[in-house]
Design a protein around this motif. Structure first.
Motif, short mmCIF file in Angstrom:
data_model
loop_
_atom_site.label_atom_id
_atom_site.label_comp_id
_atom_site.label_asym_id
_atom_site.label_seq_id
_atom_site.Cartn_x
_atom_site.Cartn_y
_atom_site.Cartn_z
N LEU A 103 0.84 -1.21 0.00
CA LEU A 103 0.00 0.00 0.00
C LEU A 103 0.87 1.26 0.00
CD1 LEU A 103 -2.73 -0.63 2.72
CD2 LEU A 103 -3.14 -0.02 0.35
N PRO A 105 4.08 3.82 -0.83
CA PRO A 105 4.79 4.13 -2.08
C PRO A 105 6.29 3.82 -1.97
CG PRO A 105 4.33 6.13 -0.84
CD PRO A 105 3.80 5.00 -0.02
N ARG A 259 1.65 -8.48 -7.82
CA ARG A 259 0.31 -7.99 -8.19
C ARG A 259 -0.61 -9.17 -8.52
NH1 ARG A 259 0.04 -2.96 -7.89
NH2 ARG A 259 -1.99 -2.71 -8.84
N GLU A 263 -4.55 -11.12 -7.19
CA GLU A 263 -5.54 -11.58 -8.16
C GLU A 263 -5.89 -13.03 -7.87
OE1 GLU A 263 -6.36 -10.04 -11.42
OE2 GLU A 263 -5.23 -8.18 -11.11
N GLN A 266 -7.60 -13.39 -4.36
CA GLN A 266 -8.94 -12.80 -4.30
C GLN A 266 -9.94 -13.66 -5.06
OE1 GLN A 266 -9.00 -9.86 -2.59
NE2 GLN A 266 -11.21 -9.91 -2.58
N THR B 54 -14.39 -6.28 -1.15
CA THR B 54 -12.95 -6.27 -0.91
C THR B 54 -12.19 -5.99 -2.21
OG1 THR B 54 -13.25 -7.73 0.96
CG2 THR B 54 -11.05 -7.60 0.08
N THR B 55 -12.69 -6.54 -3.31
CA THR B 55 -12.05 -6.26 -4.61
C THR B 55 -12.10 -4.76 -4.90
OG1 THR B 55 -12.60 -8.44 -5.46
CG2 THR B 55 -12.20 -6.72 -7.09
N ARG B 58 -9.60 -3.00 -2.76
CA ARG B 58 -8.23 -3.26 -3.21
C ARG B 58 -7.90 -2.51 -4.50
NH1 ARG B 58 -7.11 -9.49 -1.33
NH2 ARG B 58 -6.29 -8.86 0.68
N SER B 61 -7.30 1.05 -3.45
CA SER B 61 -6.06 1.28 -2.72
C SER B 61 -4.83 0.86 -3.52
CB SER B 61 -6.12 0.57 -1.37
OG SER B 61 -6.46 -0.77 -1.53
N THR B 62 -4.97 0.68 -4.81
CA THR B 62 -3.88 0.40 -5.78
C THR B 62 -3.35 -1.03 -5.73
OG1 THR B 62 -1.91 0.99 -4.47
CG2 THR B 62 -3.07 2.82 -5.57
N LEU B 63 -3.93 -1.89 -4.93
CA LEU B 63 -3.41 -3.26 -4.86
C LEU B 63 -3.82 -4.10 -6.07
CD1 LEU B 63 -3.92 -4.10 -1.07
CD2 LEU B 63 -1.80 -3.55 -2.24
N LEU B 64 -4.91 -3.74 -6.69
CA LEU B 64 -5.38 -4.47 -7.88
C LEU B 64 -5.65 -3.49 -9.01
CD1 LEU B 64 -8.06 -6.92 -6.37
CD2 LEU B 64 -5.88 -7.57 -7.39
N ASP B 65 -5.44 -3.94 -10.22
CA ASP B 65 -5.75 -3.10 -11.38
C ASP B 65 -7.12 -3.49 -11.93
OD1 ASP B 65 -3.27 -1.83 -11.40
OD2 ASP B 65 -2.36 -3.57 -12.37
N ARG B 82 0.41 5.87 -9.65
CA ARG B 82 0.26 4.97 -8.51
C ARG B 82 0.94 5.51 -7.24
NH1 ARG B 82 -1.45 0.06 -8.93
NH2 ARG B 82 -0.90 -0.09 -11.12
N GLN B 86 -0.83 6.54 -3.78
CA GLN B 86 -0.53 5.83 -2.53
C GLN B 86 -0.24 6.80 -1.38
OE1 GLN B 86 2.53 3.26 -4.14
NE2 GLN B 86 1.20 1.46 -3.96
N GLN B 87 0.25 7.99 -1.70
CA GLN B 87 0.47 8.99 -0.64
C GLN B 87 -0.86 9.53 -0.09
OE1 GLN B 87 3.15 9.77 0.84
NE2 GLN B 87 4.92 9.54 -0.52
N MET B 91 -5.45 2.07 3.93
CA MET B 91 -6.50 1.08 4.16
C MET B 91 -6.31 0.45 5.55
SD MET B 91 -7.36 -2.22 1.88
CE MET B 91 -6.32 -3.47 2.53
#
Lengths: 267, 341
Positions: A103, A105, A259, A263, A266, B54-55, B58, B61-65, B82, B86-87, B91
């Protein structure tokens, strides 16, 4: 990036000391002592100092005891460095902290370098113990060419780091540490020439060993330690270039795998 | 403002059928979801398990595209920014994850502060402040493994605030917490939004919590958006109106049209749905017989003040007043059972 490097190194060091307060140090000293004893007993009692003529030709020195102790120490160093750096992210995953890390940076390279820095400190203690026990067991080294030792030592660390990055991606992808790491370490111990010159191996195994940057950096470092000779700059290129390729592949694949991990999980 | 536009997320997984055979399975977790979160607003995200909550968090919060669609934060497309995003976000998840158990509470905050690039002085002051805010000053130098579940959860909140995020995503933040701690946490969440102006997205299985805290609620089902509105509007829309039951003595059926007429003149919709004898039949006289008059309205509480003068005008005596108020839980259950189109 440097924020992350030093913070990660300090965090790992604190966590290790809190988890293993005294066993942490003692374990490394025992490991170093055991390594020297095995080399000493093999040389003195098993082969009784009787070396093949080709050994000096291949190794560049007839000092088998020093050859085996240095090789053994560097093997322990490389295994612990590769194991801990490569396991870093999957350990975060298992302990439920990977999300919090990703999470932020922060630089991933900084994170791995921080893990490697702390591991260097840990493994450095093993090396020191080996050196002390080795001298007590009769290991003698020529006067070192300091620049060559420094450059080849740095290359050796770089090659461990580079291989750890690739290994880490594989671990994260397969979500396995045990089989992956032990398979690789068995292969590197055999092919990289830690305990005996690689020239004793069949040609195809020698070629296979050349795939690892660890092989050429190990040869360089041990050569300069055993002979005290300066290392020509061009001799460092194979290890350097191969390490850079491994680092690029490792960083790219780590990003891809970390990443993909969310996927997979989840779904 | 966070703006999620027509976002779809499809997972592809491989099921191994043998050594060399595998089948690819696709799961659509989120489908064409459009969502927004303004600063200072608490937005709820509800749905059954597997609804895509949750998806969604996520992805935000940038964890998933996202597979398709776009997410913008304060006008910045997330896909190209990104690090900057993130700054601005953080979460907090329920449970005991996302903390280093061998470090102390303070060391955890210091480490995460470093990951966000804060300098030593800032980290020191911020971690002291956050530890005090979540009531962990006394336990700050204790390893997290010695913390209770509630303490870990409070430290998680401090961790989630270490970068002073403009947007905070809370995924089941009160999961498994004791009632007093959960209440304290709700109060913290409210203050973060209303006093500190943070945009908050909240998912929770405790629907009372969502009803109490959220300005707006998105209801998802199998990744699709079913509804988005204020919690009370969703309840009204899905579970129907509130019903007030008035127990009176001296009722006469002749009053029914008069009551209907009176209700029609009120400022909000109110409808007489019943008037039945409520007594046990042993009453001494007709005037003592109790009747139950039921009125359906958007606001049952207001009816008492509006009906009191009317009942007095016609000589009725009020013996009791009760309300049936459906809540968000009733609405979500109705939606999940497919009893509402």
């Amino acid at each position: 990036m440097w924020h992350t490097v030093f913070a990660t190194a300090a965090r790992n060091q604190r966590a290790n000391l809190r988890a293993f307060p005294w066993a942490f140090t003692l374990g490394h000293i025992i490991e170093g002592g055991y390594l020297v004893l095995v080399s000493y007993f093999s040389y003195v009692y098993l082969i009784q100092g009787d070396l093949d003529d080709r050994f000096a030709l291949y190794a560049g020195s007839g000092n088998y005891l020093a050859y085996a102790i240095i090789g053994g120490a560097l093997n322990v160093f490389s295994v612990s460095m590769m194991m801990n750096v490569s396991r870093a992210l999957i350990t975060e995953w298992r302990e439920g902290t990977l999300e919090a890390l990703l999470l932020s940076p922060s630089s991933r390279n900084g994170y791995f370098l921080g893990t490697a820095l702390q591991q260097f400190y840990r493994s450095g203690m093993v090396l020191l113990a080996v050196l002390v026990f080795g001298i007590l067991a009769g290991m003698r080294l020529s006067a070192p060419h300091l620049l060559s030792v420094g450059v080849s030592g740095g290359l050796f660390i770089l090659s461990c780091y580079a291989m750890a990055l690739v290994l880490g991606s594989i671990m994260l992808y397969t979500r396995d540490t045990y089989i992956v790491q032990n398979t690789l370490f068995a292969v590197t111990t055999l092919l990289c020439g830690f305990q005996f010159p690689r020239q004793y191996l069949p040609g195809f195994l020698q070629a296979a060993g050349g795939v690892f940057p660890l092989t050429s950096s190990l040869q360089l470092l041990r050569r300069t330690l055993l002979t005290g000779e300066a290392i020509p700059l061009r001799d460092t290129l194979p290890a350097l270039l191969l390490s850079l390729v491994y680092i690029a592949v490792g960083m790219w694949s780590n990003r891809l795998v970390e990443r993909g991990l969310f996927e997979k999980y989840q779904a | 403002m966070i703006q999620m536009n027509e976002v779809t997320k499809i997972y592809e997984t491989k099921n191994r059928l043998g050594l060399f055979r595998a089948e690819t399975r696709t799961v659509t977790a989120v489908q064409s979801l459009t969502l927004s979160i303004a600063k200072g607003e608490i937005v709820g995200l509800l749905g059954l398990n597997g609804a895509g909550k949750t998806t969604t968090i996520r992805m935000l919060s940038t964890l998933l595209d996202p597979t398709s669609g776009s997410i913008e934060i304060d006008g910045m497309p997330m896909a190209d920014n990104r690090r900057s995003v993130q700054q601005k976000v953080n979460m907090i998840a329920g449970g005991e994850r996302m903390l280093y158990w061998r470090l102390t509470g303070r060391e955890n905050l210091q480490y995460f502060g470093r990951l966000y690039g804060l300098n030593t002085a800032k980290i020191r002051s911020l971690s002291d402040l956050l530890l005090a805010e979540v009531g962990l000053t006394a336990a700050a130098d204790q390893p997290v493994e010695q913390y209770s579940k509630g303490m870990k959860q409070r430290l998680q909140i401090a961790r989630g605030l270490i970068n002073d995020p403009e947007y905070l995503f809370l995924d089941e933040p009160t999961l498994g917490l004791d009632a007093p701690i959960a209440r304290q946490l709700r109060s913290t969440v409210r203050s973060l939004a209303k006093e500190h102006g943070k945009g908050i997205l909240l998912t929770s299985h405790y629907l009372q919590e969502v009803e109490e805290l959220c300005d707006r609620v998105y209801v998802l089902n199998r990744g699709r958006l079913l509804l988005c509105d204020k919690p009370d509007a969703i309840v009204r829309q899905v579970a129907g109106l509130q019903t007030a039951h008035l127990q009176v003595s001296g009722w006469d059926e002749a009053l029914r049209p008069l009551l209907q007429e009176h209700l029609g003149k009120l400022g909000h919709p109110a409808e007489l749905i019943g008037g039945v004898k409520d007594s046990d039949g042993n009453s001494a006289s007709r005037s003592e017989e109790s009747y139950r008059i039921s009125v359906r309205s958007t606001s049952a509480d207001m009816l008492i003040t509006e009906l009191l003068p009317w009942t007095m005008q016609y000589g009725l005596r009020i013996n009791g007043f009760t309300c049936d108020k459906p809540n968000l839980e009733d609405a979500i259950i109705l939606l999940s059972e497919g009893r509402v189109s």
